[in-house]
Design an enzyme around this catalytic site. Structure first.
Site, mmCIF file in Angstrom:
data_model
loop_
_atom_site.group_PDB
_atom_site.id
_atom_site.type_symbol
_atom_site.label_atom_id
_atom_site.label_comp_id
_atom_site.label_asym_id
_atom_site.label_seq_id
_atom_site.Cartn_x
_atom_site.Cartn_y
_atom_site.Cartn_z
ATOM 1 N N LYS A 22 0.832 -1.210 0.000
ATOM 2 C CA LYS A 22 0.000 0.000 0.000
ATOM 3 C C LYS A 22 0.867 1.261 0.000
ATOM 4 C CE LYS A 22 -2.737 1.097 3.787
ATOM 5 N NZ LYS A 22 -2.751 2.527 4.156
ATOM 6 N N SER A 23 1.869 1.308 0.867
ATOM 7 C CA SER A 23 2.718 2.511 0.954
ATOM 8 C C SER A 23 3.415 2.780 -0.374
ATOM 9 C CB SER A 23 3.791 2.328 2.029
ATOM 10 O OG SER A 23 3.214 2.367 3.302
ATOM 11 N N ARG A 27 2.877 5.951 -3.341
ATOM 12 C CA ARG A 27 4.014 6.754 -3.800
ATOM 13 C C ARG A 27 4.227 6.608 -5.305
ATOM 14 N NH1 ARG A 27 4.324 5.718 1.505
ATOM 15 N NH2 ARG A 27 5.584 7.044 2.869
ATOM 16 N N GLY A 94 -4.858 8.443 5.362
ATOM 17 C CA GLY A 94 -3.936 9.406 5.971
ATOM 18 C C GLY A 94 -2.713 9.639 5.099
ATOM 19 N N SER A 165 7.737 9.409 11.831
ATOM 20 C CA SER A 165 6.572 9.187 10.971
ATOM 21 C C SER A 165 6.970 9.363 9.512
ATOM 22 C CB SER A 165 5.465 10.183 11.327
ATOM 23 O OG SER A 165 4.590 10.342 10.229
ATOM 24 N N GLN A 167 4.952 9.511 7.087
ATOM 25 C CA GLN A 167 4.024 10.426 6.425
ATOM 26 C C GLN A 167 4.484 11.868 6.607
ATOM 27 O OE1 GLN A 167 0.093 9.409 7.818
ATOM 28 N NE2 GLN A 167 0.091 7.471 6.695
ATOM 29 N N ASP A 313 2.171 -0.727 12.022
ATOM 30 C CA ASP A 313 0.873 -1.194 11.534
ATOM 31 C C ASP A 313 0.593 -2.649 11.908
ATOM 32 O OD1 ASP A 313 0.380 1.274 10.435
ATOM 33 O OD2 ASP A 313 1.073 0.723 8.438
ATOM 34 N N ARG A 344 -6.012 2.648 18.287
ATOM 35 C CA ARG A 344 -5.701 1.206 18.207
ATOM 36 C C ARG A 344 -5.258 0.610 19.536
ATOM 37 N NH1 ARG A 344 -2.977 0.789 12.233
ATOM 38 N NH2 ARG A 344 -4.962 0.823 11.106
HETATM 39 C C1 S3P Z 1 2.642 5.099 6.214
HETATM 40 C C2 S3P Z 1 3.260 5.461 7.380
HETATM 41 C C3 S3P Z 1 2.789 5.076 8.710
HETATM 42 C C4 S3P Z 1 1.803 3.912 8.630
HETATM 43 C C5 S3P Z 1 0.787 4.106 7.551
HETATM 44 C C6 S3P Z 1 1.464 4.236 6.190
HETATM 45 C C7 S3P Z 1 3.209 5.552 4.925
HETATM 46 O O1 S3P Z 1 2.116 6.172 9.307
HETATM 47 O O2 S3P Z 1 1.168 3.738 9.868
HETATM 48 O O3 S3P Z 1 -0.101 3.003 7.503
HETATM 49 O O4 S3P Z 1 2.863 4.978 3.867
HETATM 50 O O5 S3P Z 1 4.007 6.498 4.948
HETATM 51 P P1 S3P Z 1 2.905 7.311 10.169
HETATM 52 O O6 S3P Z 1 3.795 8.014 9.255
HETATM 53 O O7 S3P Z 1 1.803 8.187 10.689
HETATM 54 O O8 S3P Z 1 3.606 6.557 11.249
#
Ligand code: S3P
Length: 427
Positions: A22-23, A27, A94, A165, A167, A313, A344
């Site tokens: 997914k990540s 991207r 998110g 993080s 993100q 996660d 969570r």
């Molecule tokens: C992600 C980063 C993580 C993860 C999320 C996906 C990403 O979040 O929990 O499911 O793809 O960059 P955080 O950056 O808030 O830790």
């Protein structure tokens, strides 16, 4: 939708291929949309979150076409065009909202980013603050979506992030790609580095060393991207393989980026029977096959500090695993788990307790005392959280009596193929 899960009395056997990460899928679409040229993206995620990203970039004028259900063709001149109403939905995702904010803050047009009910409750100050330091103008509802972004030229910053993080880091790096001067992000522990690897793969001037990464304004050039399987999705199968008696199977083609393999280290620490086979590199990312076998004598362990971003996660399903390990498993330094698709920590403790797990809530994590026989015979709530729903399903496979999972349809956020893949191993 309510899903009923029964105890599995036969071992899980065979071979499966876990769908796309997914990540990396997010991207791949974002970065190819702001790159110049044409590329093919293979093995794109079918999860709803990644489709939110895809639709968002389509509405920013990028030419994105499906060649088949998992292959995309993206053609861009690197320039985004605002939609007529300037409003873009991020759905439940998110990653979409936080990374896209970094891209849109430096455009020469204004944008509004919206999210569903759950995303609108998640904290956005963590990206608004650094972007504002870069000169961005963003208004929010007390740090929550919708975010109204007045696009303008940004300037580079040197940012010490309080959070590990990916993100937050990625948002700042994407803003830095198009800012004046260089941008550096330093994080307390290294979070997943897919952004750094992919930006480098597409030609950005970026340098990463330990927890520090610096980017200079750069143009990206489109290049084909192949995406490995998602280790976060694999984690439900890894856990099931270790706890369902007699199981022995292989999970093919899974991403094994060292910033994501915390679960494998934890399984090894617990004495779990896990092996990595056929190591390879896919578009700059490590990958391979995982063989997992039932392990009777799992031992508890402590999970903390630098471990946390490498398995953030996976913590809900690690809690299920820990319920079958002898001793006290302690999870700490994981307070940000309260800011995910649900709280969570609170929700996990409440629901796993119903099933029969001996679990205690802590401010920044939880403690599990194993090993306990799980009674089940109850209804669990997934709180609109895909990873909770899939963790409860995994626990259900070893519960004495059936469990019901309310809101099971939320699994579609990251892993629509979840149940179908389990049935392959049950035959
Ligand atoms: C992600 C980063 C993580 C993860 C999320 C996906 C990403 O979040 O929990 O499911 O793809 O960059 P955080 O950056 O808030 O830790």
């Amino acid at each position: 939708m309510i899903k009923t899960v029964h105890k599995l009395n036969t071992p899980l056997k065979g071979e499966i291929t876990i769908p796309s990460d997914k990540s990396i899928s997010h991207r791949a679409v974002m970065f190819s949309s702001i790159a110049e040229g044409e590329c093919i993206i293979k093995n794109f995620s079918s999860g709803a979150d990644c489709h939110s990203t895809l639709n968002l970039f389509k509405s920013l004028g990028v030419n994105i076409q499906f060649i088949n259900d998992k292959t995309l063709k993206i053609k861009s001149n690197g320039i985004l065009k605002p939609a007529l109403n300037s409003t873009y939905s991020c759905g439940n995702s998110g990653t979409t909202m936080r990374l896209v904010s970094g891209i849109l803050a430096g455009q020469n047009f204004d944008s509004i980013l919206t999210g569903d009910e759950s995303l609108s409750k998640r904290p956005m100050k963590r990206i608004i603050e650094p972007l504002t330091l870069m000169g961005a103008v963003i208004s929010s509802v007390d740090g929550h979506a919708p975010l109204t972004i007045k696009g303008r030229k940004l300037k580079g910053i040197n940012y010490h992030s309080k959070l590990a993080s990916a993100q937050v880091k990625s948002c700042i790096l994407l803003a830095g790609l198009n800012a004046e001067g260089e941008t550096t992000v330093i994080e307390p522990s290294l979070s997943r580095n897919h952004t750094e690897l992919m930006l480098e793969y597409l030609g950005a001037d970026i340098k990463a060393e330990n927890n520090k990464v610096t980017i200079k304004p750069s143009k990206l050039t489109a290049k084909d991207i192949d995406i490995a399987g998602d280790i976060s999705s694999a984690s439900f199968f890894i856990t099931a393989g270790l706890i369902v008696k007699g199981s022995d199977f292989t999970i093919k083609n899974t991403g094994l980026n060292p910033t994501r393999t915390g679960i494998i280290d934890v399984v090894k620490r617990m004495g779990g029977n896990i092996e990595i086979l056929n190591p390879q590199t896919i578009s700059g990312e490590e990958a391979g096959d995982i063989r997992v076998r039932y392990t009777e004598n799992l031992k508890a362990c402590t999970i903390e500090g630098d471990d946390i971003p490498r398995l953030i996660d996976e913590l809900p399903v690690i809690a299920v695993l820990a319920s079958q390990a002898e001793g006290e498993t302690i999870v700490k330094d994981a307070g940000d788990l309260r800011n995910k698709e649900s709280d969570r920590i609170k929700c996990l403790v409440k629901e796993l307790s119903k099933i029969g797990v001996n679990i205690e809530e802590r401010e920044d994590g939880f403690v599990i005392r194993g090993k306990s026989e799980l009674n089940g015979g109850c209804e669990t709530e997934s709180y609109h959280d895909h990873r909770l729903a899939m963790s409860f399903y995994t626990a259900g496979l070893i519960c004495k009596r059936e469990i019901a999972i309310n809101g099971f349809e939320w699994t579609k956020i990251s892993f629509p193929e979840f149940e179908e893949l389990f049935s392959k191993l049950k035959k």
